[in-house]
Design an enzyme around this catalytic site. Structure first.
Site, short mmCIF file in Angstrom:
data_model
loop_
_atom_site.label_atom_id
_atom_site.label_comp_id
_atom_site.label_asym_id
_atom_site.label_seq_id
_atom_site.Cartn_x
_atom_site.Cartn_y
_atom_site.Cartn_z
N GLN A 111 0.85 -1.19 0.00
CA GLN A 111 0.00 0.00 0.00
C GLN A 111 0.88 1.24 0.00
OE1 GLN A 111 -3.34 -0.18 2.53
NE2 GLN A 111 -3.76 2.02 2.50
N GLY A 113 0.86 5.82 -0.97
CA GLY A 113 0.11 7.04 -0.72
C GLY A 113 -1.13 7.17 -1.59
N PHE A 114 -1.16 6.51 -2.76
CA PHE A 114 -2.28 6.67 -3.67
C PHE A 114 -3.18 5.43 -3.72
CE2 PHE A 114 0.24 10.01 -6.14
CZ PHE A 114 -0.41 11.03 -5.46
N GLY A 115 -2.98 4.44 -2.88
CA GLY A 115 -3.85 3.28 -2.88
C GLY A 115 -3.09 1.99 -2.68
N SER A 116 -3.78 0.88 -2.94
CA SER A 116 -3.22 -0.45 -2.70
C SER A 116 -2.85 -1.12 -4.02
CB SER A 116 -4.23 -1.32 -1.95
OG SER A 116 -4.59 -0.71 -0.72
N VAL A 117 -1.92 -2.08 -3.93
CA VAL A 117 -1.48 -2.84 -5.10
C VAL A 117 -1.74 -4.32 -4.84
CG1 VAL A 117 0.44 -3.39 -6.63
CG2 VAL A 117 0.30 -1.13 -5.59
N LYS A 149 -3.02 -1.69 -9.50
CA LYS A 149 -2.97 -0.55 -8.58
C LYS A 149 -4.39 0.01 -8.46
CE LYS A 149 -0.69 3.97 -8.04
NZ LYS A 149 0.26 4.90 -8.66
N ASP A 153 8.83 11.91 -7.98
CA ASP A 153 8.59 11.10 -6.78
C ASP A 153 9.47 9.85 -6.80
OD1 ASP A 153 7.47 10.57 -4.33
OD2 ASP A 153 5.70 9.57 -5.12
#
Length: 809
Positions: free
Chosen positions: A504, A506-510, A524, A621
């Site tokens: 997981q 910052g923008f969601g789960s994988v 993602k 990033d």
């Protein structure tokens, strides 16, 4: 007493002999004469006088030191040998480098004079002979700008249409005569450029157009090829081709007196031939003439493209194919422009793109087809990965068909050449189709009743994804991108089960998933509260769908349904770099050679984003958790949600929304919102230091003052060269000098001022050669304050999650 005097005089004699045969530099007071040599600082190359077969003709040249037989890579007086023992190479009163004979006549000079009070000549560990101003340290002249027959790593071929300047390789007349021969090697000003061997003014061999990391006419250079080359072109009419080499190996490119372009690499014992062109008859330019194809078989043979016949049957039978082929049926283009199709295209695979192509910018594959179809003079087109749209308005010259690899070439032919009576085929096909329809109608109806609910649901899901893209997300060119159905993703991931969750961010789960065909994927799933909105989602899709490099993660498609937004990537077995680097057991699996390979791979991926990609991308990033590893531990840069595209060679911008990961963010970006290529370089420097130490920047604290990782690295470099920074678990597998060099490179990357940080070209040079590095200045973010309960940085707080900060104007 007698023994001591003997030892003293023996030592003095040895010192005298050493000084008489090896120089640190050439000055006016210290010329280079026959029998003496000038070595590079680490003893890689040597400059001196040499001759062939004990001839009286003496030349000044550069060769690899200590390697037998001698390989001469540059000759100064290639057209004018000296024949007397009193010749010497020296610096003149005006700062120029001159070769004198015994009569004190100038035999050779660099052809320039300088307003310098003093200069010297030195030989670098890249094999570059340089004349340096003693006062300013500025390079006044260098042999890398005056090629002979050999190109060394980090030198470059170039052209400049505005000034007329051109830098080429020129062959020797023979293997014992270094005077200019018949062959030259150059890069062309076409867009995209290609490398050519010329025999006089005629092309002898060509590489095919450049496609970001490869030449399309060299079959071994496929999409998986790790390229040691970089080719840059700008809109001002200039271009340069640079040759790199990895792992400090000795190598060179040369053009022989017979016109053979060769690449050699030293394996520690002997020279290995890694590449040679031309290698067979098909490599000879225009071997099969216009509209002829040379088939790469044994032996090679010529044939005509479909729709063409030999221009001279008699010559063709004799094996003289240079006249080529002519069209069997003439084209009639008028119909194509008023809606009636009278011409079509025949597609030929595994082709080396012919010469005389024209580049159509900002055109997708469909646009490439349409433009060529409606342009009567367009004879063929190809849409090539890494280039885009190429079109041909002249004869198709120098086409080769490989057994594997190559490109798909679409050739315009009259419709009659594309398969006979089209109307009869349509009638037959219609009858067969109608018969099948009648037979299967009842069965299809019954089956449809059973499947209709599932089918409608799937179509709605797929249409929803496309409509969401078209209407909500402002479409851009994403040719080749697949839109997955939601139920396909749910099935593949077992409805996003926890057992399939990979991590997981910052923008969601994988999540890990497996499609019905057995292909493993990574999904993602963006969180609605993640802060990644339409812009970031679209950004990531558009960018990754267009960027292709072995060190970048590959996107397979996406899914948009309601509030759900999902990205589907290739699955990488070893997950992200941080899962190894910061785990006490797994870190043992990545020894120093693997870590160095990862460092170099990240640098190559970043160089592609900044310089070799047509989009030119700033990642914004870059961090260890965004570096994924495949089954061979090759790194791949991922997560392009915050990336920015730009034009040109340099870019700087600012933003009110500073988004990135604190600790990896450059000072100017964190404080003012200004970002550029050098922002990514700063992040790379942090990653480099993390890889060396095995420590995470956000968790690291050293000593009573709670020093940050950057502060500790600076202190270690000042005191011990940085070797004590190395993760103790990999100390046995490292080369200390390589580690110290990497520490110094890391510190150069995290300099406070962007101008003090290297660009990616300089970064690759630092990593792959032993050339001297500049000394870094003390980096920022080194002051910590500490109380009994907490540890915080005096300047900025470090957080592991990607952050957004709104800046006031």
């Amino acid at each position: 007493m007698g023994k001591k005097r003997i030892m003293f005089f023996a030592s003095l004699l040895l010192i005298t002999i050493f000084l008489s045969f090896s120089y640190a530099g050439i000055t006016r007071e210290s010329p280079l004469s026959i029998g003496k040599t000038l070595s590079s600082s680490n003893g890689v190359y040597e400059l001196g006088f040499f001759s062939f077969n004990n001839s009286q003709n003496q030349y000044v040249g550069i060769w690899f030191k200590g390697i037998i037989p001698r390989v001469v890579v540059w000759v100064a007086n290639r057209e004018k040998p000296v024949t007397d023992s009193a010749a010497n190479l020296t610096i003149s009163s005006n700062g120029s480098l001159l070769l004198f004979n015994e009569n004190h006549s100038v035999v050779w000079s660099i052809g320039e004079t300088f307003a310098s009070n003093g200069s010297r000549a030195e030989l670098t560990d890249n094999g570059n002979l340089v004349v340096i101003d003693n006062n300013s340290g500025r390079t006044l002249w260098e042999s890398f700008e005056h090629f002979g027959d050999t190109m060394l790593p980090f030198s470059n071929l170039m052209y400049n249409l505005a000034t007329g300047e051109k830098r080429v390789l020129t062959s020797w007349k023979s293997h014992t005569d270094p005077s200019p021969g018949d062959f030259t090697v150059q890069i062309t000003p076409q867009v995209p450029s290609q490398a050519c061997t010329m025999r006089g003014s005629k092309t002898y061999w060509r590489s095919g157009p450049w496609a970001k990391t490869r030449f399309t006419g060299i079959p071994v250079m496929d999409d998986t090829y790790t390229s040691p080359f970089s080719l840059q072109q700008d809109t001002n009419g200039s271009g340069s081709f640079t040759y790199f080499e990895r792992n400090f190996k000795l190598s060179y490119i040369m053009i022989t007196s017979e016109g053979s372009l060769k690449i050699f690499q030293h394996n520690g014992m002997d020279w290995e031939l890694n590449f040679e062109a031309p290698e067979n008859s098909c490599d000879i330019y225009g071997f099969c003439g216009p509209f002829g194809i040379c088939v790469m078989s044994v032996p090679p043979k010529c044939k005509c493209f479909k729709g063409f016949v030999p221009k001279s049957i008699e010559e063709w039978k004799r094996g003289n194919w240079t006249d080529g082929c002519v069209r069997h049926t003439e084209l009639h283009c008028q119909g194509n422009t008023n809606g009636k199709t009278v011409n079509g295209f025949y597609h030929v695979a595994n082709i080396k793109p012919p010469d005389f192509y024209e580049f159509a910018s900002f055109v997708d594959a469909e646009g490439c087809y349409q433009i060529c179809l409606h342009n009567c003079s367009c004879l063929a087109f190809a849409y090539i990965n890494g280039i885009g749209c190429l079109m041909w308005n002249q004869d198709l010259m120098d086409a080769v068909q490989f057994s594997a690899g190559g490109e798909i070439l679409s050739i315009r032919l009259a419709s009659s050449e594309l398969g006979g009576n089209k109307r009869n085929k349509i009638i037959v096909a219609s009858i067969v189709s109608l018969s099948l329809f009648v037979i299967l109608a009842f069965a299809a109806f019954c089956f449809l009743r059973y499947k209709v609910k599932h089918t409608v649901s799937a179509k709605i899901s797929k249409i929803a994804s496309k409509e969401a893209w078209n209407n909500d997300l402002e479409p851009q060119d994403v040719s080749g991108l697949k839109f997955f159905e939601m139920n396909t993703i749910q099935t593949a991931t077992d409805n996003f089960s926890l057992s399939n969750k990979l991590g997981q961010g910052g923008f969601g789960s994988v999540y890990k998933g497996k499609l019905q065909d057995g292909k493993e994927i990574a999904v993602k799933r963006l969180s609605s509260s993640s802060g990644q909105g339409k812009e970031e989602f679209m950004n990531e899709i558009v960018l990754i769908s267009k960027l292709q490099h072995k060190n970048l993660v590959r996107i397979l498609g996406c899914c948009i349904e309601g509030e759900e937004r999902l990205l589907v990537y290739e699955f990488l077995l070893n997950k992200s770099l941080d899962t190894f680097l910061f785990d006490s057991r797994k870190r043992l699996e990545i020894d120093w050679p693997k870590r160095f390979n990862i460092i170099e791979g990240i640098a190559r991926g970043l160089h592609y984003l900044h310089r070799d990609s047509c989009l030119r991308v700033i990642h914004r990033d870059l961090k260890v958790s965004n570096i994924l590893l495949d089954e061979k531990m090759n790194p791949k840069i991922s997560d392009f949600g915050l990336a920015r595209m730009y034009q040109g060679t340099e870019y700087q911008d600012n933003t009110r929304r500073v988004a990135g990961t604190l600790g990896y963010m450059a000072p100017e970006y964190a404080w003012t919102g200004m970002f550029s290529e050098k922002s990514d370089i700063y992040s790379f420097g942090v990653i480099l230091l993390e890889i060396i130490t095995g420590e995470k920047i956000s968790r690291f604290s050293y000593g009573r003052q709670g020093k940050t990782l950057l502060a500790y690295a600076w202190e270690s470099w000042c005191e011990s060269g940085g070797i004590d920074l190395l993760d103790k678990d990999v100390a046995d597998s490292c080369h200390p000098l390589e580690v110290e060099r990497c520490v110094q490179i890391g510190l150069l990357c995290v300099q406070h001022q962007p101008a003090d940080r290297p660009n990616t070209m300089e970064l690759l040079s630092m990593l792959t050669t032993t050339s001297d590095l500049t000394s870094p200045k003390q980096p920022t973010f080194v002051v910590h304050t500490r109380d009994e309960e907490s540890l915080s940085q005096g300047l900025i707080t470090v957080n592991e999650m990607t952050q957004s900060v709104i800046l006031g104007r």
